[in-house]
Structures are given as C-alpha cells and as structure tokens.
Design a protein around this motif. Structure first.
Motif, mmCIF file in Angstrom:
data_model
loop_
_atom_site.group_PDB
_atom_site.id
_atom_site.type_symbol
_atom_site.label_atom_id
_atom_site.label_comp_id
_atom_site.label_asym_id
_atom_site.label_seq_id
_atom_site.Cartn_x
_atom_site.Cartn_y
_atom_site.Cartn_z
ATOM 1 N N LEU A 152 0.828 -1.207 0.000
ATOM 2 C CA LEU A 152 0.000 0.000 0.000
ATOM 3 C C LEU A 152 0.861 1.256 0.000
ATOM 4 N N MET A 153 1.997 1.212 0.706
ATOM 5 C CA MET A 153 2.920 2.346 0.715
ATOM 6 C C MET A 153 3.455 2.607 -0.689
ATOM 7 N N VAL A 154 3.882 1.552 -1.361
ATOM 8 C CA VAL A 154 4.435 1.714 -2.711
ATOM 9 C C VAL A 154 3.360 2.225 -3.680
ATOM 10 N N ALA A 155 2.164 1.650 -3.606
ATOM 11 C CA ALA A 155 1.078 2.093 -4.488
ATOM 12 C C ALA A 155 0.767 3.569 -4.281
ATOM 13 N N ALA A 156 0.733 3.997 -3.014
ATOM 14 C CA ALA A 156 0.441 5.403 -2.716
ATOM 15 C C ALA A 156 1.509 6.318 -3.309
ATOM 16 N N GLU A 157 2.775 5.893 -3.208
ATOM 17 C CA GLU A 157 3.853 6.727 -3.739
ATOM 18 C C GLU A 157 3.914 6.674 -5.264
ATOM 19 N N LEU A 158 3.450 5.585 -5.842
ATOM 20 C CA LEU A 158 3.332 5.511 -7.302
ATOM 21 C C LEU A 158 2.147 6.322 -7.812
ATOM 22 N N LYS A 159 1.242 6.667 -6.872
ATOM 23 C CA LYS A 159 -0.002 7.374 -7.201
ATOM 24 C C LYS A 159 -0.898 6.514 -8.100
ATOM 25 N N VAL A 160 -0.983 5.220 -7.737
ATOM 26 C CA VAL A 160 -1.829 4.267 -8.446
ATOM 27 C C VAL A 160 -2.740 3.590 -7.429
ATOM 28 N N GLU A 161 -4.024 3.484 -7.725
ATOM 29 C CA GLU A 161 -4.950 2.811 -6.826
ATOM 30 C C GLU A 161 -4.592 1.319 -6.726
ATOM 31 N N PRO A 162 -4.740 0.729 -5.528
ATOM 32 C CA PRO A 162 -4.355 -0.677 -5.346
ATOM 33 C C PRO A 162 -4.977 -1.630 -6.361
ATOM 34 N N GLU A 163 -6.237 -1.407 -6.693
ATOM 35 C CA GLU A 163 -6.909 -2.330 -7.621
ATOM 36 C C GLU A 163 -6.363 -2.229 -9.050
ATOM 37 N N ARG A 164 -5.544 -1.215 -9.308
ATOM 38 C CA ARG A 164 -4.929 -1.064 -10.633
ATOM 39 C C ARG A 164 -3.436 -1.417 -10.598
ATOM 40 N N CYS A 165 -3.045 -2.150 -9.531
ATOM 41 C CA CYS A 165 -1.662 -2.609 -9.391
ATOM 42 C C CYS A 165 -1.574 -4.123 -9.595
ATOM 43 N N LEU A 166 -0.506 -4.553 -10.230
ATOM 44 C CA LEU A 166 -0.194 -5.969 -10.387
ATOM 45 C C LEU A 166 1.097 -6.252 -9.637
ATOM 46 N N VAL A 167 1.029 -7.204 -8.719
ATOM 47 C CA VAL A 167 2.167 -7.575 -7.876
ATOM 48 C C VAL A 167 2.801 -8.851 -8.410
ATOM 49 N N PHE A 168 4.130 -8.918 -8.344
ATOM 50 C CA PHE A 168 4.866 -10.146 -8.642
ATOM 51 C C PHE A 168 5.531 -10.620 -7.351
ATOM 52 N N GLU A 169 5.257 -11.882 -6.974
ATOM 53 C CA GLU A 169 5.745 -12.440 -5.707
ATOM 54 C C GLU A 169 6.153 -13.899 -5.892
ATOM 55 N N ASP A 170 7.046 -14.374 -5.002
ATOM 56 C CA ASP A 170 7.543 -15.747 -5.142
ATOM 57 C C ASP A 170 7.190 -16.664 -3.988
ATOM 58 N N VAL A 171 6.659 -16.141 -2.881
ATOM 59 C CA VAL A 171 6.322 -17.003 -1.739
ATOM 60 C C VAL A 171 4.902 -16.702 -1.254
ATOM 61 N N PRO A 172 4.268 -17.677 -0.583
ATOM 62 C CA PRO A 172 2.871 -17.496 -0.164
ATOM 63 C C PRO A 172 2.615 -16.257 0.697
ATOM 64 N N MET A 173 3.474 -15.963 1.658
ATOM 65 C CA MET A 173 3.228 -14.797 2.514
ATOM 66 C C MET A 173 3.259 -13.501 1.719
ATOM 67 N N GLY A 174 4.130 -13.436 0.732
ATOM 68 C CA GLY A 174 4.167 -12.258 -0.127
ATOM 69 C C GLY A 174 2.942 -12.154 -1.009
ATOM 70 N N ILE A 175 2.509 -13.302 -1.534
ATOM 71 C CA ILE A 175 1.287 -13.317 -2.347
ATOM 72 C C ILE A 175 0.109 -12.823 -1.515
ATOM 73 N N LEU A 176 0.026 -13.298 -0.283
ATOM 74 C CA LEU A 176 -1.054 -12.858 0.612
ATOM 75 C C LEU A 176 -0.972 -11.358 0.877
ATOM 76 N N GLY A 198 2.157 -25.494 -5.070
ATOM 77 C CA GLY A 198 0.712 -25.697 -4.990
ATOM 78 C C GLY A 198 0.027 -24.599 -4.191
ATOM 79 N N LYS A 199 0.610 -24.241 -3.063
ATOM 80 C CA LYS A 199 0.051 -23.172 -2.224
ATOM 81 C C LYS A 199 0.091 -21.835 -2.960
ATOM 82 N N LYS A 200 1.174 -21.574 -3.658
ATOM 83 C CA LYS A 200 1.301 -20.333 -4.417
ATOM 84 C C LYS A 200 0.187 -20.225 -5.458
#
Length: 223
Positions: A152-176, A198-200
């Motif tokens: 949320l911090m990064v999205a706010a500084e990018l000035k992009v709404e969260p729902e218009r952001c695409l995240v790339f992650e490699d582990v379940p906790m990051g995906i969450l 499988g969890k990812k």
C-alpha cells in the motif's frame, strides 16, 4: 494479465532477482558461528518478515543468543553485502519486461522484505536502480508480509490505486500481502519455494515460470 493495470510492483528476492539462495547459506553460517541448532520449518517460519522482524525472530527462537537485534542485523549485513554486490542476477526476462512496461507508461515499484542497504547494493550492482519509480522495504512500512502495508505504501507513492496494481511475488506470505492490499498477484517460479508451488497457485491470480511467459502469453491464469 495487464488489462486495467497502471502500476507494477515487484518483490525483490526470488521475484525480481535470483537471490533467495543467499539467506539459507548466511543462516547456516550464523548458526554454526554461535553453535545453534536449526529447528524444523525454520525458513518457512520467517517467510515475509521484514529484516528487523527476522532478527527478532532469531532472538526469540534462540534466547541464549547474547546479541541485540541491531547486532544481529549488522552481522548479517556484513555477511550478505558482498554476495548482493557480486553474485546476484536478474530473473529470466524481467529486464525486458520492465522496459516494455515503462514504455507503455506504467509506474514501476519494489516492495521488499529485505534491508534498504542490501536492496540498494543489488540494484546498484546490476545498474537497474533507474528502472524503478519507488523502492520501499517492509521495515520502512512498519510491518512484514502478509500485512499489506509495504504494498500500500508503494502504491500510494506511485499514485496508483491498489486495484490497478499488479504484484509479482515468489512465496505465499508475499502473495497474501499483495492480495490483502487489494491487488492482483502473479506468482513467480523460484527454486527456493518449489515445494510451495501448490500453495502459491491457490493464492495467486496468475503463475509464470519466467517473465518471457508474459510476452509469449504462456502464463497460467488461476481460478
């Protein structure tokens, strides 16, 4: 995958960079240095934690370790800096993908659980710092993943709404963390988290083996 997306946010280790192998090596060296025995599910227990949170986890797990949190963090920093400066590489296809996204006017950020110093070491060594509009750490956000704070911090500084952001992650906790921030998440294949594949796939919206899958349209759309 990219329809309706204005912001691209990367986790760093295991997602943007092939670097997850560094930490088990450092942990083992550190445990051997102080003659400590690694408990079961040790690395999985630390998944997503910020750098200070992992140091505190070490102290909580090994109460006999007569070090402060700051001392633990500094020792790790000294052990890791050379590796991040000289041995880390980018994940397959990610450089060209970022450049293509920038050419389309998308805003690009990093939301990492790693320390600021190591993040900057790696980006500077690879000469890619200029590709990113915003770089933030979970420690700066005040909470590790799966809390959404750093995304949320990064999205706010990018000035992009969260729902218009695409995240790339490699582990379940990051995906969450990305999902908890209200963002779409693409899981990235990484050898370190192969047993969690499988969890990812249960948690993410998309799955890629590398970033060439995106340009080749061979990525997996998950239910």
């Amino acid at each position: 995958m990219l329809e309706g997306i204005d912001g691209i946010i990367f986790d760093m280790d295991g997602t943007l960079l092939d670097s997850m192998w560094i930490w088990p090596s450092i942990d083992d060296d550190y445990l051997n240095k102080y003659q400590l025995t690694k408990p079961e599910r040790f690395h999985e227990s630390m998944e997503g934690m910020s750098y200070p949170e992992v140091a505190q986890f070490f102290l909580d797990t090994f109460p006999g370790l007569s070090r402060t949190r700051e001392q633990v963090m500094e020792e790790w920093m000294q052990m890791a800096r050379d590796k991040y400066r000289t041995q880390v590489t980018m994940k397959g296809g990610v450089h060209s993908f970022i450049r293509e996204m920038k050419s389309q006017g998308k805003r690009i950020g990093i939301a990492t659980s790693n320390a600021r110093e190591l993040t900057e070491d790696a980006l500077d060594a690879l000469k890619i710092s200029g590709l990113f509009d915003v770089v933030r750490t979970a420690g700066e956000a005040g909470a590790g993943k799966p809390a959404p704070d750093v995304y949320l911090m990064v999205a706010a500084e990018l000035k992009v709404e969260p729902e218009r952001c695409l995240v790339f992650e490699d582990v379940p906790m990051g995906i969450l963390a990305g999902k908890n921030a209200g963002m779409k998440v693409c899981a990235v294949e990484d050898a370190f988290s192969s047993l969690q594949r499988g969890k990812k796939k249960e948690l993410a919206d998309y799955y890629i083996n590398d970033y060439y899958d995106i340009s080749n349209e061979t990525y997996e759309v998950l239910e």
